[in-house]
Write a protein that holds these residues in place. Sequence first.
Motif, PDB file in Angstrom:
ATOM      1  N   TYR A  73      12.709 -11.410 -19.962  1.00 30.36           N
ATOM      2  CA  TYR A  73      11.932 -12.171 -18.966  1.00 30.36           C
ATOM      3  C   TYR A  73      11.723 -11.758 -17.804  1.00 30.36           C
ATOM      4  O   TYR A  73      10.358 -11.809 -17.538  1.00 30.36           O
ATOM      5  CB  TYR A  73      12.900 -13.360 -18.870  1.00 30.36           C
ATOM      6  CG  TYR A  73      12.560 -14.517 -18.154  1.00 30.36           C
ATOM      7  CD1 TYR A  73      12.015 -15.803 -18.587  1.00 30.36           C
ATOM      8  CD2 TYR A  73      12.778 -14.566 -16.563  1.00 30.36           C
ATOM      9  CE1 TYR A  73      11.317 -16.689 -17.935  1.00 30.36           C
ATOM     10  CE2 TYR A  73      12.056 -15.592 -15.945  1.00 30.36           C
ATOM     11  CZ  TYR A  73      11.522 -16.607 -16.362  1.00 30.36           C
ATOM     12  OH  TYR A  73      10.964 -17.657 -15.749  1.00 30.36           O
ATOM     13  N   ARG A  74      12.533 -10.729 -17.346  1.00 31.53           N
ATOM     14  CA  ARG A  74      12.215 -10.100 -16.029  1.00 31.53           C
ATOM     15  C   ARG A  74      11.103  -9.205 -16.549  1.00 31.53           C
ATOM     16  O   ARG A  74      10.144  -9.007 -15.454  1.00 31.53           O
ATOM     17  CB  ARG A  74      13.433  -9.363 -15.715  1.00 31.53           C
ATOM     18  CG  ARG A  74      14.348 -10.308 -14.987  1.00 31.53           C
ATOM     19  CD  ARG A  74      15.538  -9.489 -14.305  1.00 31.53           C
ATOM     20  NE  ARG A  74      16.613 -10.483 -13.693  1.00 31.53           N
ATOM     21  CZ  ARG A  74      17.832 -10.205 -13.806  1.00 31.53           C
ATOM     22  NH1 ARG A  74      18.418  -9.190 -14.492  1.00 31.53           N
ATOM     23  NH2 ARG A  74      18.556 -11.040 -13.307  1.00 31.53           N
ATOM     24  N   SER A 105       7.444  -9.165 -14.415  1.00 32.79           N
ATOM     25  CA  SER A 105       7.484  -8.002 -13.450  1.00 32.79           C
ATOM     26  C   SER A 105       6.251  -7.768 -12.678  1.00 32.79           C
ATOM     27  O   SER A 105       6.021  -7.442 -11.448  1.00 32.79           O
ATOM     28  CB  SER A 105       7.990  -6.647 -14.081  1.00 32.79           C
ATOM     29  OG  SER A 105       6.934  -6.394 -15.003  1.00 32.79           O
ATOM     30  N   GLN A 106       5.221  -7.986 -13.352  1.00 38.61           N
ATOM     31  CA  GLN A 106       3.786  -7.815 -12.890  1.00 38.61           C
ATOM     32  C   GLN A 106       3.129  -8.991 -11.944  1.00 38.61           C
ATOM     33  O   GLN A 106       3.869 -10.317 -12.343  1.00 38.61           O
ATOM     34  CB  GLN A 106       2.648  -7.539 -13.732  1.00 38.61           C
ATOM     35  CG  GLN A 106       2.955  -6.382 -14.518  1.00 38.61           C
ATOM     36  CD  GLN A 106       2.983  -4.777 -13.717  1.00 38.61           C
ATOM     37  OE1 GLN A 106       2.043  -4.877 -12.909  1.00 38.61           O
ATOM     38  NE2 GLN A 106       3.739  -4.260 -14.042  1.00 38.61           N
TER      39      GLN A 106
END
Length: 175
Positions: A92-93, A97-98
Motif C-alpha cells: 500500500y505504501r 509513494s509517488q
Amino acid sequence: MRWASVLVPSAEKRVLEAVADAHCYQVLRANEVEFEIVSTERTNIVDIRTRVCSCRRWQIYGVPCAHAAAALISCGHNVQLFAEPCFTVTSYRETYSQAINLIPSRNFWKGPGEGTDGGGAKADITIRPPKTRRPPGRPKKKVPRAESTKRPKRVVQCGRCHLLGHSQKKCTLSV
C-alpha cells in the motif's frame, strides 16, 4: 504511516473474523499441505500451498477464509502472511509513494483532433459502422410464441338441455 500491522485495516478485519470463526471447525490433516475442515453443515478441503479452499472465498477475496484460517492455525502458521501481497501495508505504501497530480480543469482539456501529432492540423476522424452483407435467401418469418397467443378455452353448451360441459350429441336427456 501509523499502520503497524502486516495487513491494511480492511484485510486485517477479515482475517480477524476468519480466525474467530475458525475455532468452531474440526481440522483433519491429509498431508503436509492439504486439510479437511469439518463443520456441522459441510466439509471443505484446504490446500495451503496453492492457497485454495473448496468454498472458494480464499481465491475470490485473496484473504484466507475461516476454513483456511483453521488449517493454518492447526499448523502453527501466521494467518496474516497468507493474504495476497496487495493487502500488505508495504504494498500500500509503495503504491502511494509517488505524488498523484490533480486532474486539470476542463478549460485545459484538448478538444477532438488536438492530439499530440505535432502538426497542428485538425484531423477529422469519423468512425463508420462495419460493412455488413445481407444473407442470401428469403428472410425468416417471425412466428409469435405459443404462450403469448393462448386464448381461453371455449366452454361447450348443450343445445337441448342448455347445460355446460357437453354438446347435443352427447346429451343424455330424453328427446
